[in-house]
Design a protein around this motif. Structure first.
Motif, PDB file in Angstrom:
ATOM      1  N   MET A 405       0.906  -1.180   0.073  1.00 29.31           N
ATOM      2  CA  MET A 405      -0.168   0.082  -0.062  1.00 29.31           C
ATOM      3  C   MET A 405       0.901   1.293   0.119  1.00 29.31           C
ATOM      4  O   MET A 405       0.655   2.444  -0.859  1.00 29.31           O
ATOM      5  N   TYR A 409       1.261   4.267  -2.810  1.00 31.72           N
ATOM      6  CA  TYR A 409       1.081   5.658  -2.610  1.00 31.72           C
ATOM      7  C   TYR A 409       2.443   6.376  -3.004  1.00 31.72           C
ATOM      8  O   TYR A 409       2.392   7.469  -3.384  1.00 31.72           O
ATOM      9  N   SER A 415      -3.734   8.897  -3.151  1.00 34.23           N
ATOM     10  CA  SER A 415      -4.756   7.805  -2.462  1.00 34.23           C
ATOM     11  C   SER A 415      -5.599   7.227  -3.510  1.00 34.23           C
ATOM     12  O   SER A 415      -5.792   5.868  -3.284  1.00 34.23           O
ATOM     13  N   MET A 418      -3.934   3.883  -4.383  1.00 36.93           N
ATOM     14  CA  MET A 418      -4.296   2.818  -3.500  1.00 36.93           C
ATOM     15  C   MET A 418      -5.691   2.112  -3.445  1.00 36.93           C
ATOM     16  O   MET A 418      -5.820   0.750  -3.282  1.00 36.93           O
ATOM     17  N   TRP A 419      -6.630   3.210  -3.964  1.00 35.45           N
ATOM     18  CA  TRP A 419      -7.751   2.277  -3.776  1.00 35.45           C
ATOM     19  C   TRP A 419      -8.032   1.421  -5.098  1.00 35.45           C
ATOM     20  O   TRP A 419      -8.683   0.532  -5.232  1.00 35.45           O
ATOM     21  N   LEU A 422      -6.406  -1.848  -4.225  1.00 36.53           N
ATOM     22  CA  LEU A 422      -7.291  -2.656  -3.435  1.00 36.53           C
ATOM     23  C   LEU A 422      -8.571  -3.110  -4.359  1.00 36.53           C
ATOM     24  O   LEU A 422      -8.911  -4.294  -4.331  1.00 36.53           O
TER      25      LEU A 422
END
Lengths: 500, 168
Positions: A405, A409, A415, A418-419, A422
């Motif tokens: 993560m 970043y 961010s 990162m989303w 995921l």
């Protein structure tokens, strides 16, 4: 040749050599622990390469690659749980030897075979890379389309399990690759009105999502005893000198077995979708066919152990050849190495070696020296190998989660990335859970832009005439090879299975 | 067997893929016609090919799943001695922890976000493995501290990739 010597000279300066050692140790740990792979190790390294010189990054990646493929067999031999799929065939005879009380001997023969195979693969890479690169410069756009299509189709048909699921996985990867600015005209596609999506989905969140996040979720869905097996049995106490290979056994196996298996490994490595597992399986089958003692295979055969392990490490050199010369990654690891090169502004394919020989040559040297380090490593760490599968999962996966993560970043200080990692990871976990392979999806993400661009450029040049792919000699050859692979890898086995 | 009983999780997933293809396809009209008059392919040509392939393959998987008997399904997760329904709970816990980390990193800064995240992940795996909560917490505190400091040293100090500070 001068650049090659220069590559060795660069490698043997302090920092590059430390990067090689660091990568090698990382590959050993990730390769040996069940559930972790060299692919994951290189994926985790990807964000760090932003802060590295490209030569250092490539050297480190080569260390991980060689060590990761070798180490897949360590826990396969000691506890019969291969750390990576490439070690599955080796563990058949390796673990049989372990149960007979010859664990140290099995590990040392395994390392010796890996070293020999790795060195042969690296030598073939050094010899063939330049001539193939020169030939690749002659390819026209329709030929390039034929080549990329062959890679995409072959990776899809060699995936384990259902062909339809593999087709879906590849198509999903190709769809992801279409998000963002169109490669031919300045027009956004599939951005759903979000300015984050206009630039497309970056390679880093895709790789981290597909491999690191997906692996984290997959491990979270497994109880420890299922993930690691019952690794609590007593291991024999061994000393470093027990891991010196028995040269009488090596003579019995014979140089021919090592060389033949290594060449099989190199050739399979050069095929898109080949990979270490296929290399070790085919060379094991060939060694058994040619052996004077085929009955020993499966019951602790030294020949079987040597054949499978030489082949899967020789595959490393073979797999790098099409990556660097044609821009075609053949498996997940080379696909991520493709990403490392792209992130540093180097485009794999024709012209790369001519333009960046000084940058690439240390990579070749690193692959060769890493294969020598395999033998050194078993002499130094052999006794530790007996216990490597016991590493605490809490430490391991907390580390992987954080590095993944933060790595995503730190690459863009966003961010959103990162989303995205995921989301892709959760989606990939769903695919994996329902039996869809992940590697074809990654290949789709990476090769999609090239496939589309070459297809459209060819059709523009031919004014929409699809016959250009048959009239262009290179393209016709690649399309014919694609049909041959489909016949050999899917249709013929299916016919044999149904008894026709 | 009634039709709804045939809808196993594999079939539901295949339907999800068909929905995904439909959402993707809904954007294609915005990209213009697939071929110009001169026969040159446009921005929508390749996506149309992909959508057709995905529809055909997903419907093929769906029809195969609907023909399969319930007995033939093998997607039951392995049981854990400590975490009930681990096949579902484990990934959910990890996804929630990751969501919290993504939200916390830019707001609370690296040290707080990383320490909580690594503690949570380590605690989950340690508890699942040992079934002893206090021991899992103790181990995870040490693990979180070590990995958080390691991450900062590696990213921020060694590679110069600066991380958000503690902005509170």
């Amino acid at each position: 040749m001068g650049e090659l010597f220069g590559g060795f000279a660069t490698l043997f300066t302090p920092w590059p050599f430390l990067y090689l050692l660091g990568g090698f140790l990382m590959g050993l740990v990730f390769g040996a622990i069940p559930g972790l792979t060299a692919t994951l190790a290189i994926a985790l390294l990807l964000p760090f390469t932003f802060g590295m010189e490209v030569t250092h990054a490539l050297i480190m990646v080569m260390g991980i690659y060689m060590a990761g493929i070798y180490a897949g067999s360590i826990t396969g031999i000691t506890v019969n749980i291969p750390g990576a799929p490439s070690g599955a065939i080796t563990s058949i005879d390796g673990h049989a030897l372990m149960k007979q009380g010859h664990g140290a001997q099995a590990l040392s023969l395994d390392a010796f075979a890996s070293s020999v195979g790795g060195m042969i693969g690296a030598i073939v890479l050094m010899l063939l890379a330049e001539p193939i690169s020169d030939l690749a410069l002659l390819l026209q756009t329709p030929d390039k389309f034929g080549l990329v299509l062959m890679a995409v189709v072959t990776v899809t048909i060699v995936a384990r399990g259902s062909l339809w699921r593999a087709i879906i996985a590849t198509t999903l990867g190709l769809m992801i690759s279409t998000i963002g600015i169109d490669p031919m005209v300045p027009q956004g596609r599939f951005d759903f009105g979000s300015y984050y999506l206009i630039e497309g989905i970056g390679l880093l969140p895709a790789v981290i999502g597909l491999f690191a996040v997906c692996e984290l979720l997959a491990q979270g869905s497994l109880p420890a005893r299922a993930a690691l097996g019952q690794i609590v049995g007593k291991m024999p106490r061994l000393r470093n000198r027990d891991f010196i290979p028995d040269f009488k056994t090596i003579r019995e196996i014979g140089a021919f077995t090592y060389i033949k298996s290594s060449i099989i490994g190199v050739l399979i490595g050069m095929l898109p979708g080949g990979g270490a597992s296929m290399a070790s399986f085919i060379s094991y089958a060939e060694a058994k066919r040619a052996s004077k003692r085929p009955e020993e295979f499966g019951n602790g055969s030294h020949e079987g152990l040597a054949a499978s392990e030489s082949a899967n490490n020789a595959m490393c050199g073979g797999a790098i050849i099409p990556l660097l010369t044609l821009g075609i990654p053949g498996d997940a690891v080379t696909a991520i190495i493709f990403g490392v090169l792209l992130l540093h502004g180097l485009v794999p394919g024709p012209g790369l070696l001519d333009a960046h020989a000084a940058t690439i040559a240390p990579m070749f040297a690193a692959l060769f020296v890493a294969s020598l380090l395999v033998m050194v490593s078993v002499l130094l760490f052999g006794p530790l190998y007996m216990r490597v599968a016991r590493i605490n999962r809490g430490i391991l996966y907390a580390f992987i989660a954080l590095v993944s993560m933060v790595g995503v970043y730190a690459s863009s200080f966003s961010s959103f990335q990162m989303w995205m990692a995921l989301a892709i990871g959760a989606f990939a976990f769903g695919l994996r859970r329902f039996g869809y392979p992940i590697v074809p999806m990654l290949m789709g993400v990476i090769l999609g832009p090239y496939l589309e661009e070459f297809l459209r450029r060819s059709l523009i040049v031919s004014q929409g005439d699809p016959l250009v792919f048959i009239t262009s000699p290179g393209s016709a050859v690649f399309l014919a090879m694609t049909l041959v692979f489909i016949w050999l890898l899917r249709i013929r086995p299916a016919m044999a299975k149904s008894g026709r | 067997m009634r039709p709804f009983e045939r809808f196993n999780s594999q079939a539901v997933f295949a339907v999800g893929l068909i929905l995904f293809a439909t959402v993707y396809a809904s954007q294609i009209p915005k990209l213009g016609i697939p071929f110009a008059r001169s026969g040159e392919p446009g921005a929508s040509f390749f996506p149309i090919v992909l959508v057709v392939i995905l529809y055909v393959a997903a419907f093929r998987v769906l029809s195969a799943e609907l023909r399969r008997t319930v007995d033939a399904q093998t997607d039951a997760p392995l049981p854990s001695e400590t975490v009930p329904r681990i096949g579902l709970v484990g990934p959910l816990v990890l996804i929630v922890l990751t969501v919290l980390f993504i939200v916390a990193l830019p707001t609370l800064g690296y040290f707080v976000a990383a320490a909580v995240y690594t503690f949570g992940v380590a605690a989950f795996f340690n508890y699942e493995e040992t079934g002893r909560p206090w021991r899992a917490i103790g181990q995870s505190v040490l693990t979180a501290a070590a990995i958080t400091v390691f991450g900062w040293l590696f990213f921020d100090v060694f590679f110069g990739l600066s991380l958000p500070g503690w902005d509170l």
